[in-house]
Design a protein around this motif. Structure first.
Motif, mmCIF file in Angstrom:
data_model
loop_
_atom_site.group_PDB
_atom_site.id
_atom_site.type_symbol
_atom_site.label_atom_id
_atom_site.label_comp_id
_atom_site.label_asym_id
_atom_site.label_seq_id
_atom_site.Cartn_x
_atom_site.Cartn_y
_atom_site.Cartn_z
ATOM 1 N N GLY A 178 -1.857 15.644 -21.625
ATOM 2 C CA GLY A 178 -0.757 16.514 -21.193
ATOM 3 C C GLY A 178 0.563 15.774 -21.237
ATOM 4 N N LEU B 196 9.332 18.910 -5.440
ATOM 5 C CA LEU B 196 8.878 17.598 -4.955
ATOM 6 C C LEU B 196 8.660 17.611 -3.445
ATOM 7 C CD1 LEU B 196 11.010 15.003 -6.987
ATOM 8 C CD2 LEU B 196 8.617 15.579 -7.280
ATOM 9 N N LEU C 234 2.616 8.986 -6.226
ATOM 10 C CA LEU C 234 2.849 10.411 -5.968
ATOM 11 C C LEU C 234 4.074 10.898 -6.723
ATOM 12 C CD1 LEU C 234 2.219 10.964 -2.154
ATOM 13 C CD2 LEU C 234 0.944 11.909 -4.050
ATOM 14 N N PHE C 235 5.129 10.086 -6.694
ATOM 15 C CA PHE C 235 6.372 10.453 -7.377
ATOM 16 C C PHE C 235 6.114 10.605 -8.876
ATOM 17 C CE2 PHE C 235 10.791 9.919 -8.730
ATOM 18 C CZ PHE C 235 11.398 10.755 -7.811
ATOM 19 N N PHE D 196 5.202 16.604 -1.761
ATOM 20 C CA PHE D 196 5.118 15.477 -0.826
ATOM 21 C C PHE D 196 4.645 15.935 0.549
ATOM 22 C CE2 PHE D 196 7.410 12.987 -3.954
ATOM 23 C CZ PHE D 196 6.910 11.721 -3.733
ATOM 24 N N THR E 225 3.287 11.278 -10.279
ATOM 25 C CA THR E 225 2.402 12.412 -10.526
ATOM 26 C C THR E 225 3.164 13.730 -10.519
ATOM 27 O OG1 THR E 225 0.690 11.168 -9.375
ATOM 28 C CG2 THR E 225 0.244 13.487 -9.746
ATOM 29 N N PHE E 226 4.115 13.849 -9.590
ATOM 30 C CA PHE E 226 4.778 15.143 -9.414
ATOM 31 C C PHE E 226 6.051 15.290 -10.244
ATOM 32 C CE2 PHE E 226 2.732 14.767 -5.051
ATOM 33 C CZ PHE E 226 1.650 15.543 -5.425
ATOM 34 N N PHE E 227 6.639 14.189 -10.678
ATOM 35 C CA PHE E 227 7.932 14.279 -11.377
ATOM 36 C C PHE E 227 7.701 14.894 -12.762
ATOM 37 C CE2 PHE E 227 11.776 12.863 -13.487
ATOM 38 C CZ PHE E 227 12.712 13.012 -12.482
ATOM 39 N N PRO E 228 8.388 16.008 -13.081
ATOM 40 C CA PRO E 228 8.139 16.652 -14.382
ATOM 41 C C PRO E 228 8.537 15.746 -15.553
ATOM 42 C CG PRO E 228 9.316 18.118 -12.893
ATOM 43 C CD PRO E 228 9.326 16.771 -12.252
ATOM 44 N N ARG F 124 -2.783 5.679 -8.769
ATOM 45 C CA ARG F 124 -3.207 6.326 -7.519
ATOM 46 C C ARG F 124 -4.695 6.108 -7.261
ATOM 47 N NH1 ARG F 124 -1.655 9.598 -3.247
ATOM 48 N NH2 ARG F 124 -3.257 11.043 -2.639
ATOM 49 N N ARG G 76 1.411 4.073 -2.996
ATOM 50 C CA ARG G 76 1.097 5.489 -2.738
ATOM 51 C C ARG G 76 2.289 6.383 -3.094
ATOM 52 N NH1 ARG G 76 -3.322 6.928 0.656
ATOM 53 N NH2 ARG G 76 -4.427 5.093 1.373
ATOM 54 N N ILE G 77 3.481 5.997 -2.588
ATOM 55 C CA ILE G 77 4.673 6.846 -2.813
ATOM 56 C C ILE G 77 5.038 6.852 -4.300
ATOM 57 C CG2 ILE G 77 7.131 7.133 -2.268
ATOM 58 C CD1 ILE G 77 5.486 7.721 0.160
ATOM 59 N N ASP H 149 0.834 -1.202 0.000
ATOM 60 C CA ASP H 149 0.000 0.000 0.000
ATOM 61 C C ASP H 149 0.873 1.259 0.000
ATOM 62 O OD1 ASP H 149 -2.884 0.959 0.632
ATOM 63 O OD2 ASP H 149 -1.630 2.041 2.050
ATOM 64 N N GLU H 150 1.853 1.281 0.914
ATOM 65 C CA GLU H 150 2.720 2.467 1.021
ATOM 66 C C GLU H 150 3.551 2.650 -0.248
ATOM 67 O OE1 GLU H 150 2.725 4.840 3.161
ATOM 68 O OE2 GLU H 150 1.198 3.896 4.402
ATOM 69 N N PRO I 104 -7.937 20.239 -20.915
ATOM 70 C CA PRO I 104 -6.880 20.126 -19.899
ATOM 71 C C PRO I 104 -6.690 21.467 -19.186
ATOM 72 C CG PRO I 104 -6.196 19.032 -21.902
ATOM 73 C CD PRO I 104 -7.493 19.709 -22.212
ATOM 74 N N PRO J 75 -7.389 14.178 -19.748
ATOM 75 C CA PRO J 75 -6.584 15.395 -19.847
ATOM 76 C C PRO J 75 -5.155 15.198 -19.345
ATOM 77 C CG PRO J 75 -8.755 15.937 -19.029
ATOM 78 C CD PRO J 75 -8.676 14.446 -19.077
ATOM 79 N N PHE K 233 -4.449 22.971 -17.526
ATOM 80 C CA PHE K 233 -3.264 23.829 -17.659
ATOM 81 C C PHE K 233 -3.324 24.681 -18.929
ATOM 82 C CE2 PHE K 233 -2.539 19.290 -17.666
ATOM 83 C CZ PHE K 233 -2.350 19.004 -19.009
ATOM 84 N N LEU L 158 -11.714 10.057 -17.152
ATOM 85 C CA LEU L 158 -11.537 11.208 -16.268
ATOM 86 C C LEU L 158 -10.098 11.701 -16.260
ATOM 87 C CD1 LEU L 158 -13.774 10.246 -13.213
ATOM 88 C CD2 LEU L 158 -14.253 11.867 -15.017
#
Lengths: 362, 355
Positions: free
Chosen positions: A290, B333, A134-135, B337, A137-140, A236, A130-131, A126-127, B162, A286, B164, A283
């Motif tokens: 992107g 990040l 998240l990584f 987080f 999702t946020f990593f450009p 996620r 999740r991590i 689970d952890e 989208p 988009p 953005f 859903l």
């Protein structure tokens, strides 16, 4: 006295639902156009003092609607005065071809991984999910794309005498193949292909098999990158859906009857979550678009992604005037809205059909 | 008529045939007892520590850079990138190295950017949370009603583009009318207003379930007003959905702040296909930041990727200058987080309360 039974024409609930969804589609498109018109066009007209009251507002709006639906989208200065509609017609097949591979990869990874991680009851799983999600999702995406391009550059150059930038081989590769200039079916040197616009199909039509090899490899590299980034976003939500489905009554009942865990997961739960996964994909469309657009821009493909960024940074129309830029943005956003809304309708209808739960009510 | 019911203690202790003696209510548990009953968990405290660190950095930056908060300090001799000037990496003099292109010390620039980024992200998420949570809850509470239909329809339609791209597009239209001084507040307001449908959609689903719970029905039967039901039951009950979505909305914010300067400087078609860009970076038109020297993490990361990661030339011709993009990336990040951990911790605690 009982007469003959009256057989009234009855529409099935599914058809009624489909008609309702399809009727909503043009209304949603009109709302999108109105939002874009109010937010993009009217401020520029107000700023230049050309606003001519309510009559002008409605005549301007009807002109925008007619232009958008008739494909009268202006011409591109950067591509030598080519109509913008033609530019999109060249670019869209390239993006569709990449999307087919990327979505294939994404489905092949996301479906089993979501089921397995959602089914597991161990907290470390689970952890980790999740991590990781998240990584992802946020990593450009530009950094991921840049790292892949930079890392593969030397290997690609030494093996194929081409660089991993752009879906089509560059002019040096053609020179290496004995062509002083690329053949006539490769347009704008290395931007698009003819006649279909799908590089792999056009290469096969013209029997250019070494071209096929390079294009396929580049497509697979980019599709793999898109799939990995998108799956982490998808995961996620999807693993939570499986976790909830695991506790549903029919699964609990099947477990109490002694059905094996394997069958519970791959037959009962998988069947139940398939339509929800489809809705989830709609859903997150988009987010998918992107991701693909950024990857296309990072790799300098002449697909829809690069066109979108060229449009948004004002590089396709002349930059001296605000109004043409806003009009081209409006066209681009209108096309995106059509794609997403049409996909939402299609997925809604498919998910409604695939849902194994009985429909209750009237 | 008075329907005051006796407490379970008084019911059990009242002997039959005698007047019930009113027992005092049990003492309210202390904060420590309540926290001990439903602990926040490690992730929540880790997230809180991260966010406190960022807040400390932001307030200290406000104090240190109070006279020059809008512009990074530029040293012209650091501007030319490789191969025209040697790259200056992390050292005791420059903890995070030097960012060429705009010629600034990266550690100071990132520190200076902290209050701006916290304001931008905090402002957008605040609008997103308030509008999405409130409208989603109202729609879920009135399932099948006009409000539900209108909110769902507008949400679905806005969500079709989208977010953005829509934000940048509409910002360009409105910036033709608004003065440049209000560009950042306008951007924050616009982003918050555009991004709410995803939050509202999730909150609505949760609010629908809460509205059907027996305790909500009981409140309604006892004559509880709609406002009371909304604020007392529906909003707290649907907060978990809002908390799940909120961290995910950080991603499109930084997407916009990174991708447009990067595309403008590094990836525009004419500049990068044949040769790397060795120009002073600039910002695309209709972009919310006032100049390329404005301290903002996304902008710094875009410049760092442009000069530090040789996308166009690969490892053959260029070298990876990791510090130019790694430190801005870590700042982004870390914040994302931190927000996620706090929201996840609150979500779990609220879920425990409901179960």
């Amino acid at each position: 006295m009982r007469g003959r039974p009256v057989h009234r024409f009855r529409i099935s609930p599914y058809i009624r639902y489909a008609i309702q969804r399809l009727l909503l589609f043009p209304a949603q498109l009109l709302l999108v156009l109105l939002i874009l018109y109010l937010a993009l066009y009217i401020p520029s007209v107000l700023a230049t003092g050309q606003y001519s009251g309510l009559t002008g507002f409605w005549s301007g709006f009807s002109q925008v609607v007619i232009n958008d639906f008739s494909g009268n989208w202006g011409v591109s200065i950067q591509f030598g005065g080519v109509p913008v509609a033609q530019l999109y017609a060249w670019a869209i097949p390239q993006s569709i071809e990449l999307a087919v591979f990327a979505l294939g990869f994404a489905a092949a990874i996301a479906y089993p991984v979501s089921l397995l991680t959602g089914w597991s009851r161990r907290p470390p799983v689970d952890e980790t999910v999740r991590i990781t999600s998240l990584f992802g999702t946020f990593f450009p995406v530009i950094i991921a794309g840049g790292a892949v391009t930079a890392g593969l550059f030397y290997w690609f150059l030494s093996t194929y005498h081409d660089i991993p930038i752009g879906i089509l081989p560059n002019s040096f590769w053609w020179l290496d193949q004995g062509y002083y200039l690329p053949p006539s079916w490769v347009l704008f040197t290395q931007a698009f292909t003819a006649p279909t616009g799908f590089p792999l199909i056009d290469g096969a039509i013209h029997g250019a098999w070494s071209f096929e090899e390079v294009v396929l490899l580049k497509t697979l590299i980019q599709a793999g990158l898109i799939a990995i980034v998108y799956v982490s976003i998808f995961l996620r939500h999807s693993f939570t859906i499986v976790r909830d489905a695991r506790e549903e009554l029919h699964v609990v009942a099947a477990r109490s009857r002694g059905v094996s865990d394997r069958a519970l997961l791959w037959r009962h739960t998988a069947r139940r979550v398939r339509p929800t996964f489809l809705l989830l994909f709609a859903l997150t469309l988009p987010a998918y678009l992107g991701t693909q657009f950024v990857v296309e821009a990072t790799f300098h493909d002449y697909g829809l992604g690069t066109l979108v960024f060229l449009t948004l940074t004002g590089q396709i129309p002349p930059r001296q005037s605000l109004a043409p830029i806003l009009e081209s943005w409006q066209v681009m956003m209108f096309l995106l809205a059509i794609a997403v809304l049409a996909w939402l309708v299609a997925v809604d209808l498919i998910a409604h059909r695939l849902d194994p739960r009985p429909v209750t009510g009237k | 008529m008075n329907f005051t019911s006796p407490t379970p203690a008084s019911r059990s202790s009242a002997p039959s045939g005698t007047a019930a003696t009113k027992m005092p209510p049990p003492p309210r548990p202390s904060l420590r007892q309540r926290l001990g009953r439903r602990p926040f968990g490690l992730t929540f405290w880790a997230g809180t520590a991260i966010l406190l660190f960022y807040l400390l950095a932001a307030f200290s930056a406000l104090y240190v850079f109070h006279s020059s908060l809008n512009r990074v300090a530029v040293n012209p001799s650091w501007i030319p990138p490789e191969p025209f000037a040697p790259a200056i990496g992390p050292s005791s003099g420059h903890l995070f190295g030097i960012l060429p292109g705009i010629g600034t010390d990266l550690f100071r620039a990132l520190w200076q950017a902290t209050p701006w980024d916290l304001t931008i992200v905090g402002g957008i998420l605040a609008f997103d949370a308030v509008i999405g949570w409130l409208l989603g809850s109202l729609a879920g509470m009135n399932e099948g009603g006009t409000l539900d239909a209108v909110v769902s329809w507008i949400g679905d339609t806005l969500g079709a583009i989208p977010s953005f791209f829509l934000v940048i597009g509409i910002f360009a239209g409105l910036s033709a009318l608004a003065p440049s001084e209000v560009s950042i507040p306008l951007f924050v307001l616009l982003f918050g207003v555009i991004i709410w449908p995803s939050t509202a959609r999730l909150t609505r689903d949760r609010a629908r379930l809460v509205a059907r719970q027996p305790y909500v029905e009981a409140t309604r039967a006892c004559g509880g007003s709609r406002t009371r039901i909304l604020f007392r039951h529906i909003l707290p009950g649907s907060a978990t959905s809002m908390l799940t979505q909120l961290p995910l909305d950080v991603s499109p914010i930084f997407f916009v702040l990174i991708i447009f300067p990067w595309f403008w400087d590094c990836a525009s078609a004419g500049a990068s296909l044949s040769s790397p860009v060795y120009l002073l970076p600039g910002l695309p038109p209709f972009y919310p930041l006032p100049s390329v020297y404005f301290p903002e993490w996304g902008n710094l990361l875009a410049i760092g990727v442009c000069y530090g990661l040789p996308i166009s030339t690969g490892l053959v011709a260029g070298t990876v200058y990791w510090w130019m993009f790694l430190f801005p990336l870590a700042a982004i990040l870390g914040l994302a987080f931190g927000i996620s951990f706090v929201c996840d911790g609150l979500d779990r605690r609220l879920s425990m309360a409901h179960h």
